[in-house]
Design a protein around this motif. Structure first.
Motif, short mmCIF file in Angstrom:
data_model
loop_
_atom_site.label_atom_id
_atom_site.label_comp_id
_atom_site.label_asym_id
_atom_site.label_seq_id
_atom_site.Cartn_x
_atom_site.Cartn_y
_atom_site.Cartn_z
N ILE A 1 8.43 56.76 34.94
CA ILE A 1 9.36 57.02 36.07
C ILE A 1 9.64 58.18 36.73
N LYS A 2 9.56 58.17 38.79
CA LYS A 2 9.62 59.44 38.52
C LYS A 2 10.69 59.71 40.12
N CYS A 3 11.03 61.07 40.09
CA CYS A 3 12.29 61.38 40.61
C CYS A 3 11.35 62.77 41.32
N ARG A 4 11.68 62.54 42.75
CA ARG A 4 10.54 63.68 43.64
C ARG A 4 9.74 64.37 43.25
N HIS B 1 12.82 58.27 24.46
CA HIS B 1 12.11 57.88 25.81
C HIS B 1 13.39 56.59 26.28
N SER B 2 14.97 57.85 26.71
CA SER B 2 15.22 57.65 27.39
C SER B 2 15.85 58.16 28.50
N LEU B 3 16.16 58.08 29.87
CA LEU B 3 16.96 58.57 31.05
C LEU B 3 18.11 58.58 31.28
N MET B 4 18.95 59.46 31.47
CA MET B 4 19.81 60.16 31.32
C MET B 4 20.34 59.95 33.18
N ILE C 1 18.97 64.43 42.90
CA ILE C 1 18.53 63.70 43.67
C ILE C 1 19.20 63.42 44.05
N ASN C 2 19.56 62.98 45.72
CA ASN C 2 20.74 62.80 46.70
C ASN C 2 20.89 61.01 47.44
N GLN C 3 20.29 60.33 46.94
CA GLN C 3 20.18 58.59 46.28
C GLN C 3 19.15 58.08 45.71
N LEU C 4 20.05 56.97 45.03
CA LEU C 4 19.44 56.20 43.28
C LEU C 4 17.67 55.70 44.01
N ASP C 5 17.61 55.44 45.33
CA ASP C 5 16.65 55.07 45.89
C ASP C 5 15.08 56.34 45.13
N GLU C 6 15.71 57.56 45.18
CA GLU C 6 14.83 58.62 44.75
C GLU C 6 14.88 58.34 43.14
N ILE C 7 15.18 57.24 42.41
CA ILE C 7 14.41 56.80 41.45
C ILE C 7 13.34 55.91 41.54
N GLN C 8 12.54 56.32 41.01
CA GLN C 8 10.71 54.98 41.40
C GLN C 8 10.17 54.36 40.33
N ILE C 9 9.79 53.30 39.98
CA ILE C 9 9.11 53.62 38.28
C ILE C 9 7.31 53.84 39.70
N LEU C 10 6.33 54.06 38.29
CA LEU C 10 5.18 54.50 38.92
C LEU C 10 4.71 53.35 38.55
N ALA C 11 3.30 52.70 39.69
CA ALA C 11 2.36 51.15 39.40
C ALA C 11 1.37 52.05 37.94
N ASP C 12 1.25 51.20 37.26
CA ASP C 12 0.26 51.43 36.39
C ASP C 12 -1.15 51.80 36.76
#
Length: 244
Positions: free
Chosen positions: A4-7, A192-195, A233-244
């Motif tokens: 997962i990537k944020c900024r 292996h968990s995020l808050m 972050i300022n918006q939830l859509d900034e939490i992005q799943i990175l493609a394999d």
């Protein structure tokens, strides 16, 4: 496991993501402000003169709410105790003060039950995408467990949220036991968990539990509310799943 990537920050091999509720998934500012104001009016009707200082203690100033204040981040039990302390200062006994505080908050909640707080934009979309990627999801909130369950039911999130954890009689944030118990319930390691949360207590809880990372969200752009976050972050859509 998913990356997962944020900024500019990446979190690798993530199995689970835990979210705070109030101020993170749920746009609860107006609701919490109204809740505090209604409860204070009920108390002030019984104990004239207590209203203004109690509003300040709750973090309510006219039509503004301190997002780091008591009514915003404390558990229900902590809010009751704080209100009871102000009531006790008027000379009433402690158990009477606790009863007045509890009943006033309960009455205020019933009054506002028909106007629940809405989801923030992007909340449902993010939960759907994370779940579809195989990530386990949970909520860890300072609200009661019953309130968390009502929230999940109201917005039909059962397909995505696998752990619904609130604060009842046990410890509250930032105690790491809340995060550790949620991880145990999902069968995942904290590492292996995020808050994801909007308060310092969320960040401290995750760090104390040795989470893989803490994502602070501040919809109003005040990063001091999430001190200790690995990324803000300022918006939830900034939490992005990175493609394999």
């Amino acid at each position: 496991m998913v990356n997962i990537k944020c900024r500019n920050i990446s979190f690798d091999q993530i199995e689970a993501v835990f979210f705070d509720k109030n101020g993170t998934l749920e746009d609860s500012e107006a609701y919490l402000r109204s809740l505090g104001q209604k409860a204070v009016r009920i108390i002030d009707a019984q104990i004239p003169g207590i209203g203004e200082p109690l509003l300040m203690a709750f973090g309510i100033n006219s039509d503004t709410l301190d997002r780091a204040g008591l009514i915003s981040v404390a558990s229900r039990r902590e809010t009751e105790i704080a209100a009871a302390a102000y009531i006790a200062e008027t000379g009433r006994g402690w158990f009477e003060s606790l009863t007045i505080a509890r009943k006033s908050l309960e009455e205020a909640e019933k009054y506002l039950s028909t106007t629940p707080a809405p989801l923030f934009p992007g909340s449902l979309e993010l939960l759907k995408s994370l779940s579809a990627a195989g990530i386990k999801l949970g909520i860890i909130s300072a609200s009661t467990t019953a309130e968390v369950r009502d929230f999940v039911t109201r917005y039909q999130l059962h397909d995505y949220i696998q752990v619904q954890k609130g604060v009842d009689d046990g410890p509250s944030k930032p105690d790491p036991i809340l995060f550790l118990q949620a991880c145990q319930a999902l069968g995942v390691e904290p590492g292996h968990s995020l808050m994801v949360g909007d308060a310092v207590g969320d960040m401290q809880m995750g760090r104390n539990a040795q989470a893989a990372g803490c994502i602070g969200i501040t919809w109003v752009g005040q990063s001091d509310h999430v001190r200790g976050a690995d990324v803000v972050i300022n918006q939830l859509d900034e939490i992005q799943i990175l493609a394999d």
